[in-house]
Design a protein around this motif. Structure first.
Motif, PDB file in Angstrom:
ATOM      1  N   GLY A  56       0.777  -1.230   0.000  1.00 55.37           N
ATOM      2  CA  GLY A  56       0.000   0.000   0.000  1.00 55.37           C
ATOM      3  C   GLY A  56       0.804   1.272   0.000  1.00 55.37           C
ATOM      4  O   GLY A  56       0.243   2.367   0.121  1.00 55.37           O
ATOM      5  N   TYR A  57       2.135   1.186  -0.141  1.00 56.41           N
ATOM      6  CA  TYR A  57       2.950   2.397  -0.230  1.00 56.41           C
ATOM      7  C   TYR A  57       2.565   3.173  -1.491  1.00 56.41           C
ATOM      8  O   TYR A  57       2.214   2.587  -2.523  1.00 56.41           O
ATOM      9  N   SER A  58       2.647   4.497  -1.439  1.00 59.05           N
ATOM     10  CA  SER A  58       2.402   5.301  -2.628  1.00 59.05           C
ATOM     11  C   SER A  58       3.575   5.153  -3.594  1.00 59.05           C
ATOM     12  O   SER A  58       4.657   4.683  -3.223  1.00 59.05           O
ATOM     13  N   VAL A  59       3.356   5.572  -4.842  1.00 53.23           N
ATOM     14  CA  VAL A  59       4.426   5.514  -5.842  1.00 53.23           C
ATOM     15  C   VAL A  59       5.608   6.371  -5.396  1.00 53.23           C
ATOM     16  O   VAL A  59       6.774   5.971  -5.514  1.00 53.23           O
ATOM     17  N   ASN A  93      11.046   8.743 -13.036  1.00 54.24           N
ATOM     18  CA  ASN A  93      12.052   7.785 -13.516  1.00 54.24           C
ATOM     19  C   ASN A  93      11.731   6.376 -13.019  1.00 54.24           C
ATOM     20  O   ASN A  93      11.880   5.390 -13.752  1.00 54.24           O
ATOM     21  N   PHE A  94      11.305   6.300 -11.749  1.00 52.75           N
ATOM     22  CA  PHE A  94      10.936   4.996 -11.176  1.00 52.75           C
ATOM     23  C   PHE A  94       9.754   4.398 -11.932  1.00 52.75           C
ATOM     24  O   PHE A  94       9.761   3.216 -12.297  1.00 52.75           O
ATOM     25  N   ARG A 125       8.488  -0.512 -17.755  1.00 46.63           N
ATOM     26  CA  ARG A 125       9.305  -1.206 -18.746  1.00 46.63           C
ATOM     27  C   ARG A 125       9.606  -2.633 -18.296  1.00 46.63           C
ATOM     28  O   ARG A 125       9.643  -3.560 -19.097  1.00 46.63           O
ATOM     29  N   ALA A 126       9.820  -2.822 -17.000  1.00 49.80           N
ATOM     30  CA  ALA A 126      10.172  -4.145 -16.481  1.00 49.80           C
ATOM     31  C   ALA A 126       8.978  -5.071 -16.363  1.00 49.80           C
ATOM     32  O   ALA A 126       9.064  -6.258 -16.698  1.00 49.80           O
TER      33      ALA A 126
END
Length: 332
Positions: free
Chosen positions: A295-298, A312-313, A319-320
């Protein structure tokens, strides 16, 4: 030709009757220790889905993603040349004969068993349990996969039952998670699971079943890596895996490994099949998956995993894994 299908649809309840039916298909006896009345056990044992991929008549991959509501145990009754299991999330207890182990996420086991000595697995209640299984079903050599011109790999079977536990390399965990999140066409997925199944067999088969120690040393010599190289590289790999959020520099990593930067780049790639910073990125993104599921935010996840900028993350994550970070919590 591989077939990809679900033994159960997405997010459906699995009752005792469902598990017993699956057990009849695969030669597994299921038991329900939490049931107070053995004649009428708890009707809903778990909720989730089980995906089955038949790559070849001799090779099968199964992935289960379950919320376990009531503990259940299984005993495999059919002989299996080799059966490998990777715990992606949750924990289990596995036993064979006099051996018994508690395994958790990142652990794996490989087993060779027969009708007389069955493999026993206990799945505790109140947990999300994600497991990937690879079953080598027949003969003493791996499938040749003539469609991609691979040569068969001889696998000598043990004469007695074997239970071998091992740690799954983080880069391989990352590859498994990416494959499970993939929306590639079926034919592409067939190739993907062929490669991953062979990698798991290569890592998970006990050394005695596919090479002697002398042969292993010869492989090291042919690759140009000494035993000391392997030890230093493995210490470095574990450091990246356990603390991927740190700010690493090639020069400092090279000093820690007692190598020059160019030597470290070359030897790390030769040993693990990717660059040192590709491996670090995989570790960060695998850690990020766990944070997002909690539940952590981006933004919080990006910073916790060593990314300075959430954009960037998010780009690297999509992509991954083929999905945006904010989609992870809703899927799980």
């Amino acid at each position: 030709m591989a077939t990809l299908g679900s033994i159960t649809p997405s997010c459906v309840p699995l009752t005792t009757h469902d598990l017993l039916a699956i057990g009849q298909r695969f030669g597994i006896d299921y038991h329900f220790p939490e049931a107070s009345d053995r004649s009428q056990p708890a009707p809903c044992v778990a909720r989730g889905q089980v995906m089955d991929v038949e790559i070849d008549p001799t090779l099968r991959v199964t992935h289960s993603d379950l919320d376990v509501l009531h503990a259940y145990a299984s005993t495999s009754r059919r002989a299996a040349p080799w059966f490998l299991s990777v715990i992606l999330e949750g924990n289990i207890q596995v036993g064979l004969g006099q051996q018994s182990f508690q395994l958790q996420a990142g652990d794996a086991f490989s087993a060779h068993f027969n009708e007389q000595t069955g493999l026993e697995v206990l799945q505790p209640a109140q947990q999300r349990l994600r497991i990937l299984n690879v079953s080598l079903l027949a003969c003493t050599e791996l499938p040749s996969f003539s469609s991609i011109n691979s040569s068969p790999i001889d696998v000598t079977l043990p004469t007695t039952p074997v239970l071998h536990t091992w740690q799954v390399p983080q880069f391989l965990i990352h590859s498994l998670e990416a494959a499970l999140a993939s929306n590639r066409p079926v034919e592409r997925q067939r190739l993907l699971w062929q490669g991953l199944a062979l990698q798991l067999l290569a890592h998970g088969l006990p050394a005695a079943s596919h090479e002697s120690s002398d042969e292993g040393k010869a492989v090291s010599l042919r690759s140009g890596l000494t035993q000391r190289d392997h030890q230093r590289l493995e210490r470095l790999r574990q450091q990246l895996e356990h603390s991927p959020n740190q700010d690493y520099r090639l020069e400092q990593l090279a000093r820690n490994a007692a190598m020059s930067p160019s030597s470290l780049r070359t030897k790390f790639h030769r040993c693990y099949g990717c660059s040192i910073f590709d491996y670090l990125r995989r570790c960060r993104l695998t850690q990020a998956q766990a944070y997002l599921r909690k539940g952590y935010s981006v933004q919080q996840t990006a910073h916790a995993c060593g990314y300075r900028h959430a954009t960037n993350f998010a780009t690297a994550f999509k992509r991954a894994f083929g999905i945006a970070p904010h989609e992870v919590f809703h899927r799980h």
